[in-house]
Design a protein around this motif. Structure first.
Motif, PDB file in Angstrom:
ATOM      1  N   MET A   1     148.986  -9.093  27.864  1.00  0.00           N
ATOM      2  CA  MET A   1     148.631  -9.680  26.620  1.00  0.00           C
ATOM      3  C   MET A   1     148.337  -8.469  25.441  1.00  0.00           C
ATOM      4  SD  MET A   1     144.738 -10.909  26.684  1.00  0.00           S
ATOM      5  CE  MET A   1     145.106 -12.000  28.320  1.00  0.00           C
ATOM      6  N   LYS A   2     148.484  -8.770  24.307  1.00  0.00           N
ATOM      7  CA  LYS A   2     148.410  -7.739  23.233  1.00  0.00           C
ATOM      8  C   LYS A   2     147.319  -8.180  22.335  1.00  0.00           C
ATOM      9  CE  LYS A   2     151.904  -5.638  21.550  1.00  0.00           C
ATOM     10  NZ  LYS A   2     153.207  -5.349  20.799  1.00  0.00           N
ATOM     11  N   ILE A   3     146.321  -7.253  22.226  1.00  0.00           N
ATOM     12  CA  ILE A   3     145.218  -7.519  21.162  1.00  0.00           C
ATOM     13  C   ILE A   3     145.669  -7.325  19.976  1.00  0.00           C
ATOM     14  CG2 ILE A   3     142.827  -7.229  20.672  1.00  0.00           C
ATOM     15  CD1 ILE A   3     143.316  -8.327  23.401  1.00  0.00           C
ATOM     16  N   ASP A   4     145.645  -8.345  19.047  1.00  0.00           N
ATOM     17  CA  ASP A   4     146.078  -8.187  17.374  1.00  0.00           C
ATOM     18  C   ASP A   4     145.013  -8.499  16.410  1.00  0.00           C
ATOM     19  OD1 ASP A   4     145.753 -11.050  17.734  1.00  0.00           O
ATOM     20  OD2 ASP A   4     147.385 -11.424  16.256  1.00  0.00           O
ATOM     21  N   ARG A   5     143.836  -8.518  17.023  1.00  0.00           N
ATOM     22  CA  ARG A   5     142.765  -8.873  15.811  1.00  0.00           C
ATOM     23  C   ARG A   5     141.473  -8.642  16.585  1.00  0.00           C
ATOM     24  NH1 ARG A   5     142.951 -13.902  11.626  1.00  0.00           N
ATOM     25  NH2 ARG A   5     141.001 -13.069  10.301  1.00  0.00           N
ATOM     26  N   ILE A   6     140.621  -8.098  15.922  1.00  0.00           N
ATOM     27  CA  ILE A   6     139.208  -7.930  16.095  1.00  0.00           C
ATOM     28  C   ILE A   6     138.325  -8.239  15.062  1.00  0.00           C
ATOM     29  CG2 ILE A   6     137.297  -6.259  16.863  1.00  0.00           C
ATOM     30  CD1 ILE A   6     139.576  -4.383  17.664  1.00  0.00           C
ATOM     31  N   THR A   7     137.419  -9.198  15.432  1.00  0.00           N
ATOM     32  CA  THR A   7     136.149  -9.595  14.331  1.00  0.00           C
ATOM     33  C   THR A   7     135.026  -9.257  14.979  1.00  0.00           C
ATOM     34  OG1 THR A   7     137.905 -11.464  13.554  1.00  0.00           O
ATOM     35  CG2 THR A   7     135.462 -11.278  12.751  1.00  0.00           C
ATOM     36  N   VAL A   8     134.160  -8.697  14.073  1.00  0.00           N
ATOM     37  CA  VAL A   8     132.547  -8.751  14.657  1.00  0.00           C
ATOM     38  C   VAL A   8     131.756  -9.096  13.651  1.00  0.00           C
ATOM     39  CG1 VAL A   8     132.626  -6.264  13.520  1.00  0.00           C
ATOM     40  CG2 VAL A   8     131.154  -6.824  15.447  1.00  0.00           C
ATOM     41  N   HIS A   9     130.625  -9.627  14.123  1.00  0.00           N
ATOM     42  CA  HIS A   9     129.586 -10.336  13.314  1.00  0.00           C
ATOM     43  C   HIS A   9     128.342  -9.744  13.478  1.00  0.00           C
ATOM     44  CE1 HIS A   9     132.443 -13.656  12.375  1.00  0.00           C
ATOM     45  NE2 HIS A   9     132.945 -13.543  13.763  1.00  0.00           N
ATOM     46  N   VAL A  10     127.416  -9.466  12.495  1.00  0.00           N
ATOM     47  CA  VAL A  10     126.193  -8.954  12.863  1.00  0.00           C
ATOM     48  C   VAL A  10     125.211 -10.085  12.209  1.00  0.00           C
ATOM     49  CG1 VAL A  10     124.360  -7.299  12.098  1.00  0.00           C
ATOM     50  CG2 VAL A  10     126.809  -6.668  12.439  1.00  0.00           C
ATOM     51  N   PHE A  11     124.185 -10.152  13.113  1.00  0.00           N
ATOM     52  CA  PHE A  11     123.100 -11.188  12.644  1.00  0.00           C
ATOM     53  C   PHE A  11     121.566 -10.580  12.967  1.00  0.00           C
ATOM     54  CE2 PHE A  11     126.854 -13.655  14.230  1.00  0.00           C
ATOM     55  CZ  PHE A  11     126.907 -14.691  13.220  1.00  0.00           C
ATOM     56  N   ARG A  12     120.850 -11.145  11.970  1.00  0.00           N
ATOM     57  CA  ARG A  12     119.324 -10.600  12.138  1.00  0.00           C
ATOM     58  C   ARG A  12     118.552 -12.026  11.799  1.00  0.00           C
ATOM     59  NH1 ARG A  12     117.972  -5.567  12.885  1.00  0.00           N
ATOM     60  NH2 ARG A  12     119.506  -4.180  12.510  1.00  0.00           N
ATOM     61  N   ALA A  13     117.886 -12.320  12.804  1.00  0.00           N
ATOM     62  CA  ALA A  13     116.903 -13.674  12.730  1.00  0.00           C
ATOM     63  C   ALA A  13     115.277 -12.979  12.937  1.00  0.00           C
ATOM     64  CB  ALA A  13     117.157 -14.416  14.021  1.00  0.00           C
ATOM     65  N   PRO A  14     114.660 -13.550  11.887  1.00  0.00           N
ATOM     66  CA  PRO A  14     113.531 -13.212  11.534  1.00  0.00           C
ATOM     67  C   PRO A  14     112.620 -13.832  12.748  1.00  0.00           C
ATOM     68  CG  PRO A  14     113.802 -14.873  10.233  1.00  0.00           C
ATOM     69  CD  PRO A  14     115.154 -14.454  10.514  1.00  0.00           C
ATOM     70  N   THR A  15     111.401 -13.110  12.969  1.00  0.00           N
ATOM     71  CA  THR A  15     110.593 -13.747  14.222  1.00  0.00           C
ATOM     72  C   THR A  15     109.256 -13.847  13.595  1.00  0.00           C
ATOM     73  OG1 THR A  15     109.991 -13.428  16.595  1.00  0.00           O
ATOM     74  CG2 THR A  15     110.344 -11.555  15.318  1.00  0.00           C
ATOM     75  N   GLN A  16     108.620 -14.763  14.007  1.00  0.00           N
ATOM     76  CA  GLN A  16     106.916 -14.992  13.619  1.00  0.00           C
ATOM     77  C   GLN A  16     106.253 -14.191  14.609  1.00  0.00           C
ATOM     78  OE1 GLN A  16     106.111 -19.062  13.754  1.00  0.00           O
ATOM     79  NE2 GLN A  16     106.951 -19.393  11.934  1.00  0.00           N
ATOM     80  N   LYS A  17     106.697 -13.802  15.972  1.00  0.00           N
ATOM     81  CA  LYS A  17     105.934 -12.905  16.849  1.00  0.00           C
ATOM     82  C   LYS A  17     106.798 -11.767  17.414  1.00  0.00           C
ATOM     83  CE  LYS A  17     104.159 -13.651  21.380  1.00  0.00           C
ATOM     84  NZ  LYS A  17     103.867 -14.510  22.573  1.00  0.00           N
ATOM     85  N   PRO A  18     106.646 -10.635  16.518  1.00  0.00           N
ATOM     86  CA  PRO A  18     107.242  -9.389  17.191  1.00  0.00           C
ATOM     87  C   PRO A  18     107.101  -9.140  18.650  1.00  0.00           C
ATOM     88  CG  PRO A  18     105.776  -8.782  15.193  1.00  0.00           C
ATOM     89  CD  PRO A  18     105.468 -10.175  15.732  1.00  0.00           C
ATOM     90  N   VAL A  19     107.981  -8.412  19.297  1.00  0.00           N
ATOM     91  CA  VAL A  19     108.310  -8.328  20.661  1.00  0.00           C
ATOM     92  C   VAL A  19     107.537  -6.665  20.809  1.00  0.00           C
ATOM     93  CG1 VAL A  19     109.642  -8.164  22.678  1.00  0.00           C
ATOM     94  CG2 VAL A  19     110.125 -10.088  21.271  1.00  0.00           C
ATOM     95  N   ALA A  20     106.627  -6.673  21.447  1.00  0.00           N
ATOM     96  CA  ALA A  20     106.087  -5.451  21.593  1.00  0.00           C
ATOM     97  C   ALA A  20     106.381  -4.760  22.909  1.00  0.00           C
ATOM     98  CB  ALA A  20     104.230  -5.518  21.279  1.00  0.00           C
ATOM     99  N   THR A  21     106.625  -3.499  22.764  1.00  0.00           N
ATOM    100  CA  THR A  21     106.890  -2.774  24.365  1.00  0.00           C
ATOM    101  C   THR A  21     106.103  -1.537  24.249  1.00  0.00           C
ATOM    102  OG1 THR A  21     108.676  -1.224  23.620  1.00  0.00           O
ATOM    103  CG2 THR A  21     109.507  -3.477  24.268  1.00  0.00           C
ATOM    104  N   SER A  22     105.936  -0.720  25.399  1.00  0.00           N
ATOM    105  CA  SER A  22     105.370   0.535  25.102  1.00  0.00           C
ATOM    106  C   SER A  22     105.743   1.879  24.239  1.00  0.00           C
ATOM    107  CB  SER A  22     105.008   1.045  26.503  1.00  0.00           C
ATOM    108  OG  SER A  22     106.313   1.580  27.131  1.00  0.00           O
ATOM    109  N   PHE A  23     106.857   1.525  24.017  1.00  0.00           N
ATOM    110  CA  PHE A  23     107.510   2.422  22.982  1.00  0.00           C
ATOM    111  C   PHE A  23     107.876   1.865  21.681  1.00  0.00           C
ATOM    112  CE2 PHE A  23     111.204   0.459  25.097  1.00  0.00           C
ATOM    113  CZ  PHE A  23     112.298   0.010  24.055  1.00  0.00           C
TER     114      PHE A  23
END
Length: 378
Positions: A1-23
């Motif tokens: 097959m031959k790739i003829d098209r690329i589409t990329v989507h960026v999303f950002r969803a707000p969160t009421q509870k941040p995800v905390a890690t050690s860093f």
């Protein structure tokens, strides 16, 4: 097959509870989804890692379209893994020139997953069935993303879905972490397990001390207690001093480094991330090598729905006694995809739909879109 098209989507969803890690702390939930099409009506979806840094999602999308797309468009591909191999070679100097090894690897991983989805859809097979005729119909899950000091309610909610294993984040304050872990272990029911993820928080000495003090808790595993790039000798020393099994892999990259980790004897659990390195090609190969060595393959994932589905399909194809990581924090960029695949009795079902089973992105996430780039200029 031959790739003829690329589409990329960026999303950002707000969160009421941040995800905390050690860093660091995630204050919203990003996702980068990529779609490949072959000009004959077939398409495939993939996901590119975007959790870190905070501005990483938009960067990954532009990196794909402005620095990698020229190597993909018009390419004829006879097998899905060919794209991964070719792009890894062809982007080496580009990544070397700017020192952005991680972003290039993550873009390639997303493209590889999309390519596998496309091939599986054309074969009219689920991705799991395309990868293995013996793929399981479901995979067991464990709940993750839980802060050790506030995990009680989340564990109860996961338990109500039949989930029997829970991973909490530690690495904040060793004494308090140990106290909180003790309380959580005391509340476990028969057949349940607790794991701890330090997110590379400690020095070798600190990790050895934590391992010694937590030995009586009988944790199912201790994840990334030291830096992922620590010499294997340090990991082996920690494994010898630690009765708790060690887990790592989300920050290991490359077939050679995974092979060395597997052969080292330091790790019981290997956790490559399908969106960070390897895509389906790399993670399936590592998974099979892990299982063949008698170790557990438990794919790491803490992103959107496409990467989670891909992780589940690879795990189902790999076999073994691994578990799928299921972030317990609310994330519409994940939840909207898996609403039709509810966890039942602690297991995630593998749908029989072609590929990953994704035709279009869910309408529910449209308001979270921040950027769309298309090679056709649409």
């Amino acid at each position: 097959m031959k790739i003829d098209r690329i589409t990329v989507h960026v999303f950002r969803a707000p969160t009421q509870k941040p995800v905390a890690t050690s860093f660091g702390v995630m204050r919203d939930r990003p996702a980068v989804f990529v779609r490949l099409s072959d000009g004959e009506g077939a398409h495939g979806w993939g996901e590119i890692f975007a959790n870190w840094p905070a501005a990483g999602a938009e960067h990954r999308a532009r990196l794909l379209m402005e620095d990698v797309a020229d190597l993909v468009l018009g390419r004829e591909v006879e097998a899905p893994e060919q794209l991964f191999d070719a792009l890894t070679r062809q982007t080496h100097i580009r990544a070397l020139q700017c020192g952005e090894w991680g972003p290039f690897r993550q873009v390639i991983a997303g493209l590889d997953t999309a390519m596998h989805d496309l091939f599986a859809r054309r074969a009219d097979l689920s991705l799991a069935a395309y990868l293995s005729a013996e793929a399981g119909a479901s995979v067991p899950v464990y709940a993750s993303g839980l802060h050790v000091s506030a995990a009680g309610e989340e564990i109860a909610a996961a338990r109500a879905r039949g989930i029997k294993a829970f991973k909490v984040k530690v690495g904040f304050d060793a004494r308090r972490d140990l106290d909180d872990l003790g309380a959580l272990v005391a509340g476990l029911q028969q057949g349940e397990a607790l794991m701890a993820d330090a997110n590379q928080a400690w020095s070798l000495h600190e990790a050895e001390e934590f391992a010694r003090q937590s030995e009586g808790l009988h944790l199912a595993w201790l994840e990334e207690p030291i830096r992922a790039d620590s010499p294997l000798g340090e990991w082996q020393r920690l494994a010898q001093a630690c009765a708790t099994p060690l887990a790592a892999g989300e920050n290991i990259v490359g077939f050679q480094d995974f092979a060395a980790a597997i052969e080292s004897g330091a790790f019981t659990v290997l956790q490559p991330d399908v969106a960070k390195w390897g895509g389906v090609s790399g993670c399936l190969a590592v998974a099979r090598q892990t299982v063949a060595a008698g170790l557990r393959y438990c794919p790491h994932f803490l992103g959107g729905g496409i990467g989670l589905l891909a992780s589940a399909h690879v795990l189902a194809a790999a076999g073994g006694d691994g578990m799928l990581e299921l972030d317990a924090n609310a994330n519409p960029l994940r939840d909207s995809f898996v609403a039709q695949h509810p966890v039942t009795e602690g297991a995630f079902p593998i749908a029989e739909s072609p590929g990953l089973g994704i035709d279009t992105l869910p309408d529910e996430i449209a308001d979270f879109r921040t950027l769309t780039l298309d090679s056709a200029g649409a």
